[in-house]
Design a protein around this motif. Sequence first.
Motif: not given
Length: 246
Positions: A1-8, A30-35, A86-97
């Motif tokens: 997955m690929r995510v584009v973050l925009e900040f203001i 910004n990852m919620t899963d510390g492990d 390519p690790i969807d869990e990584f992008i999901f975790d980051l985006s949701q948090n």
Amino acid sequence: MRVVLEFIGDKDLHLPIQYNHIVQGFIYNNMTDGDFSAFMHDEGFKHGKRKFKLFTYSRLEGEFRLLKKEEKIVLKPPFRLTISSPIDEFIFDLSQNMFKKDFCTFNNQTFQLSSINIENPPVFRDRARIKFLSPVVMYSTIEDKGIKYTYYYSPWNDNFSDLLLNNLIKKYEVIYGEGVRDPYFKLYPIGRENMKYQKVMKYKNTVIKGWMGIYDVECNPDLLKVAYYAGLGSKNSQGFGCFEIL
């Protein structure tokens, strides 16, 4: 997955010119899963003696100015950051948090996340034109008279594509657990070698030489997909080898 973050924000973002480690720290923090964060940071995915973090990111994109004497860069909001894995869990975790937070922090400066855009996957073909969003890096460790040193390759070097291919094959095997069929990858610089595209950077105390620019590639589509999501070349998790398909 690929995510584009925009900040203001109301104020400009002030960073040292060599800011890759700041963005990398921002991602891990910004990852919620510390492990999982500790695993990505400390270990990664193993292939023999090699370790791959399997993510990459762009430079911060937006209107900016360089303060060369102060060795700083100033970005005017809005600015964007592309993160890919390519690790969807990584992008999901980051985006949701990040979506849950009221603000995000870069180098002790706060900004609001104005949008999160998970990009639709492109069509991966055997030919493509790509543009680097962060420099592509490829190197070898060479020993001469008992002294080891790092040699950084140029895309115009005959060995560059072969090294990229070997690196991609390892990443593919880590991700899919099997070898790739018909592996090939060739990168073609457009035009003559131009040093303006070389970026000499410093990650913490290590000097790294990479290349920006637009290139044509001939490749196995499956390897292009791996390169697109995991990054092309070396040192991807330090902010190198992220590209878009034009």
